[in-house]
Design a protein around this motif. Structure first.
Motif, short mmCIF file in Angstrom:
data_model
loop_
_atom_site.label_atom_id
_atom_site.label_comp_id
_atom_site.label_asym_id
_atom_site.label_seq_id
_atom_site.Cartn_x
_atom_site.Cartn_y
_atom_site.Cartn_z
N ALA A 48 -5.88 8.74 7.88
CA ALA A 48 -4.52 8.80 7.43
C ALA A 48 -4.33 9.99 6.33
CB ALA A 48 -4.00 7.22 6.09
N ASP A 49 -2.78 10.63 6.55
CA ASP A 49 -2.62 11.14 5.93
C ASP A 49 -1.66 10.68 4.51
OD1 ASP A 49 -4.02 13.74 6.80
OD2 ASP A 49 -2.67 13.19 8.85
N ALA A 50 -0.70 9.75 4.86
CA ALA A 50 -0.37 8.67 3.69
C ALA A 50 -0.45 7.37 4.15
CB ALA A 50 1.10 9.69 3.73
N ILE A 51 0.05 6.56 3.31
CA ILE A 51 -0.19 5.98 2.92
C ILE A 51 1.84 5.30 2.29
CG2 ILE A 51 -0.61 2.99 2.28
CD1 ILE A 51 -3.45 4.47 1.63
N LEU A 52 2.45 4.49 3.53
CA LEU A 52 3.40 3.80 2.43
C LEU A 52 3.91 2.06 2.70
CD1 LEU A 52 6.51 4.96 5.38
CD2 LEU A 52 5.33 6.42 3.78
N LEU A 53 3.47 1.79 1.49
CA LEU A 53 3.10 0.55 0.44
C LEU A 53 3.96 -0.22 0.90
CD1 LEU A 53 0.79 -1.70 -0.03
CD2 LEU A 53 1.58 -0.27 -2.35
N GLY A 54 4.49 -1.64 1.99
CA GLY A 54 4.92 -2.75 2.13
C GLY A 54 5.47 -3.01 0.40
N ALA A 55 6.86 -3.04 0.24
CA ALA A 55 7.80 -3.45 -1.65
C ALA A 55 7.00 -4.49 -2.28
CB ALA A 55 9.26 -3.08 -1.39
N HIS A 56 6.78 -5.32 -1.08
CA HIS A 56 6.17 -6.59 -1.66
C HIS A 56 5.00 -6.65 -1.71
CE1 HIS A 56 5.92 -6.52 2.28
NE2 HIS A 56 4.36 -7.71 2.32
N MET A 57 3.73 -5.69 -1.57
CA MET A 57 3.33 -5.63 -2.03
C MET A 57 2.20 -5.22 -3.44
SD MET A 57 1.49 -6.41 0.65
CE MET A 57 -0.17 -5.53 0.21
N GLY A 58 3.76 -5.24 -4.59
CA GLY A 58 3.18 -4.23 -5.88
C GLY A 58 1.79 -4.74 -6.73
N ALA A 59 1.69 -5.92 -6.15
CA ALA A 59 0.34 -7.29 -6.93
C ALA A 59 -0.57 -5.73 -6.22
CB ALA A 59 0.47 -8.15 -6.22
N ALA A 60 -0.66 -5.69 -5.51
CA ALA A 60 -1.77 -4.71 -4.59
C ALA A 60 -1.60 -3.17 -4.62
CB ALA A 60 -1.93 -5.02 -3.48
N GLU A 61 -0.44 -2.78 -5.52
CA GLU A 61 -0.16 -0.98 -5.62
C GLU A 61 -1.62 -0.53 -6.19
OE1 GLU A 61 2.48 2.13 -6.33
OE2 GLU A 61 3.31 -0.08 -6.90
N ALA A 62 -1.80 -1.46 -7.49
CA ALA A 62 -3.35 -0.04 -7.76
C ALA A 62 -4.82 -0.36 -7.04
CB ALA A 62 -3.57 -0.88 -8.89
N GLU A 63 -4.71 -1.39 -6.61
CA GLU A 63 -5.45 -1.10 -5.81
C GLU A 63 -5.78 0.00 -4.49
OE1 GLU A 63 -8.16 -4.64 -2.16
OE2 GLU A 63 -6.38 -5.26 -3.58
N VAL A 64 -4.30 0.15 -3.99
CA VAL A 64 -4.14 0.45 -2.88
C VAL A 64 -4.29 1.94 -2.97
CG1 VAL A 64 -2.34 1.97 -1.08
CG2 VAL A 64 -3.43 -1.20 -1.70
N ARG A 65 -3.76 2.78 -3.93
CA ARG A 65 -3.84 3.61 -5.14
C ARG A 65 -5.13 4.27 -5.34
NH1 ARG A 65 0.91 6.51 -5.64
NH2 ARG A 65 2.48 4.49 -5.12
N THR A 66 -6.18 3.25 -5.51
CA THR A 66 -7.21 3.71 -5.72
C THR A 66 -8.51 3.98 -4.83
OG1 THR A 66 -7.54 2.37 -7.31
CG2 THR A 66 -9.79 3.06 -7.25
N VAL A 67 -8.05 3.21 -4.03
CA VAL A 67 -8.61 3.69 -2.54
C VAL A 67 -8.62 4.84 -1.53
CG1 VAL A 67 -8.85 2.28 0.02
CG2 VAL A 67 -9.51 0.97 -2.29
N ALA A 68 -6.43 4.39 -2.28
CA ALA A 68 -5.91 6.07 -0.76
C ALA A 68 -6.50 7.23 -2.28
CB ALA A 68 -4.86 5.91 -0.84
N GLU A 69 -6.52 7.45 -3.50
CA GLU A 69 -7.01 8.92 -4.10
C GLU A 69 -8.81 9.36 -3.98
OE1 GLU A 69 -8.11 8.74 -8.74
OE2 GLU A 69 -5.77 8.77 -8.29
N ALA A 70 -9.49 7.96 -3.49
CA ALA A 70 -10.92 8.34 -3.42
C ALA A 70 -10.89 9.43 -1.73
CB ALA A 70 -11.14 7.00 -3.38
#
Length: 109
Positions: A48-70
């Protein structure tokens, strides 16, 4: 540019991804958009070049950002009312405004 739309099970993200792909095609913007459940993120993020995170996924946002940042992948959280974007144009504008390397919104046809 490859964009993944993430949600819990992949259902609501499918609607957003389909609408975004149609809007991009209509605007002549080259996007490869797909939906992905959160559980598949580790397998999909590398392509992926970018991820769009569903608004209802707020509880997982930190996890998604950590994986994506890597993987040096940009993450944008979708607004809570994105389901009302029936033609995908608002989502496309969000992509153009927030994702590095995409065209600015004012260049839309």
């Amino acid at each position: 540019m490859r964009i993944i739309v993430i949600c819990g099970a992949g259902a609501s993200s499918t609607f957003v991804a389909t609408r975004l792909a149609r809007a991009a095609d209509a605007a002549g913007v080259d996007l490869d958009v797909s939906a992905c459940p959160l559980a598949s993120l580790p397998h999909e993020v590398g392509s992926a070049d970018a991820i769009l995170l569903g608004a209802h996924m707020g509880a997982a946002e930190a996890e998604v950002r950590t994986v994506a940042e890597a993987h040096h992948v940009h993450v944008s959280a979708l607004p809570a009312d994105i389901a009302r974007d029936r033609d995908g144009s608002r989502t496309l504008a969000l992509v153009r405004d927030e994702i590095p390397g995409s065209a600015p919104a004012e260049s839309a046809r």
